[in-house]
Design a protein around this motif. Structure first.
Motif, PDB file in Angstrom:
ATOM      1  N   GLN A 141      -1.145  -2.080  -7.906  1.00  0.00           N
ATOM      2  CA  GLN A 141      -0.348  -2.499  -9.056  1.00  0.00           C
ATOM      3  C   GLN A 141       0.524  -1.340  -9.527  1.00  0.00           C
ATOM      4  OE1 GLN A 141      -3.522  -3.870 -11.776  1.00  0.00           O
ATOM      5  NE2 GLN A 141      -2.458  -5.836 -11.766  1.00  0.00           N
ATOM      6  N   LYS A 142       1.601  -1.681 -10.193  1.00  0.00           N
ATOM      7  CA  LYS A 142       2.494  -0.684 -10.770  1.00  0.00           C
ATOM      8  C   LYS A 142       2.724  -1.042 -12.229  1.00  0.00           C
ATOM      9  CE  LYS A 142       4.991  -0.224  -6.433  1.00  0.00           C
ATOM     10  NZ  LYS A 142       4.333  -1.233  -5.646  1.00  0.00           N
ATOM     11  N   ILE A 143       2.769  -0.021 -13.088  1.00  0.00           N
ATOM     12  CA  ILE A 143       3.087  -0.266 -14.493  1.00  0.00           C
ATOM     13  C   ILE A 143       4.124   0.748 -14.940  1.00  0.00           C
ATOM     14  CG2 ILE A 143       0.860  -1.288 -15.069  1.00  0.00           C
ATOM     15  CD1 ILE A 143       0.151   1.350 -16.489  1.00  0.00           C
ATOM     16  N   CYS A 152      -2.578   6.890  -6.412  1.00  0.00           N
ATOM     17  CA  CYS A 152      -1.751   6.549  -7.571  1.00  0.00           C
ATOM     18  C   CYS A 152      -0.940   7.772  -7.983  1.00  0.00           C
ATOM     19  CB  CYS A 152      -2.654   6.104  -8.723  1.00  0.00           C
ATOM     20  SG  CYS A 152      -1.773   5.677 -10.233  1.00  0.00           S
ATOM     21  N   LEU A 208      -5.867  -1.009 -14.264  1.00  0.00           N
ATOM     22  CA  LEU A 208      -4.837  -0.953 -13.236  1.00  0.00           C
ATOM     23  C   LEU A 208      -5.545  -0.974 -11.884  1.00  0.00           C
ATOM     24  CD1 LEU A 208      -1.808  -0.558 -12.560  1.00  0.00           C
ATOM     25  CD2 LEU A 208      -2.265   1.890 -12.507  1.00  0.00           C
ATOM     26  N   GLU A 209      -5.302  -2.040 -11.141  1.00  0.00           N
ATOM     27  CA  GLU A 209      -5.921  -2.183  -9.823  1.00  0.00           C
ATOM     28  C   GLU A 209      -5.067  -1.490  -8.765  1.00  0.00           C
ATOM     29  OE1 GLU A 209      -8.819  -3.519  -9.302  1.00  0.00           O
ATOM     30  OE2 GLU A 209      -9.152  -4.560 -11.209  1.00  0.00           O
TER      31      GLU A 209
END
Length: 160
Positions: free
Chosen positions: A32-34, A143, A28-29
């Motif tokens: 970015q969102k996951i 994050c 996960l950079e």
């Protein structure tokens, strides 16, 4: 960047072992969102705890190259005999935050009013969750880890 490399998590269970995560890999950079979706028991909360460092993987490695929050709305680390403000001061010391700015934000955002000056042990579960959520987003992390946070607070609080 956050990188999971062959992460496995196994818990002891009646009659053997329960594999919750098995050989999970992803990167996960920053920016970015996951989202992780799945039924109860699929390992979503376990993954959040592993990312936060609350638990360690049974196998594999997690590399964190950015600051990660604790799971949003997690109030399990509060000292219940201390006031909400005392707990806020502790978070400020740990994370090097400006206490007056954080206090103003948490006071306004949580809507707890005079209860910030009361011991956590007199808070309802909803009040604890509102304080935990406000503290969580008051610290500037790279994050944010969110685990079923939609259930926090009443409708007016959720709209904030």
């Amino acid at each position: 960047m956050i990188q999971l490399d062959r992460v496995t998590k196994v818990y002891p269970a009646r009659g053997g072992k329960k594999v919750v995560l098995d050989d999970v890999n992803f990167v996960l950079e920053r920016g970015q969102k996951i989202g992780i979706l799945g039924p109860n028991g699929a390992g979503k909360s376990t993954l959040i705890r592993l990312l936060a460092g609350v638990e360690q993987p049974t196998k594999g490695a997690i590399r964190r190259h950015m600051s990660l929050s604790w799971p949003l709305a997690f109030g399990g680390a509060f000292q219940s005999s201390l006031t909400g403000l005392d707990n806020l001061r502790f978070v400020c010391r740990v994370y090097g935050c400006n206490e007056s700015k954080m206090r103003a934000f948490v006071d306004e955002f949580s809507g707890l009013g005079r209860y910030l000056r009361e011991p956590i042990k007199v808070y309802s579960s909803g009040m604890r969750a509102r304080l935990a959520f406000a503290l969580s987003i008051a610290v500037e992390f790279d994050c944010f880890l969110i685990d079923e946070v939609i259930a926090v607070g009443d409708q007016q609080f959720q709209e904030r």
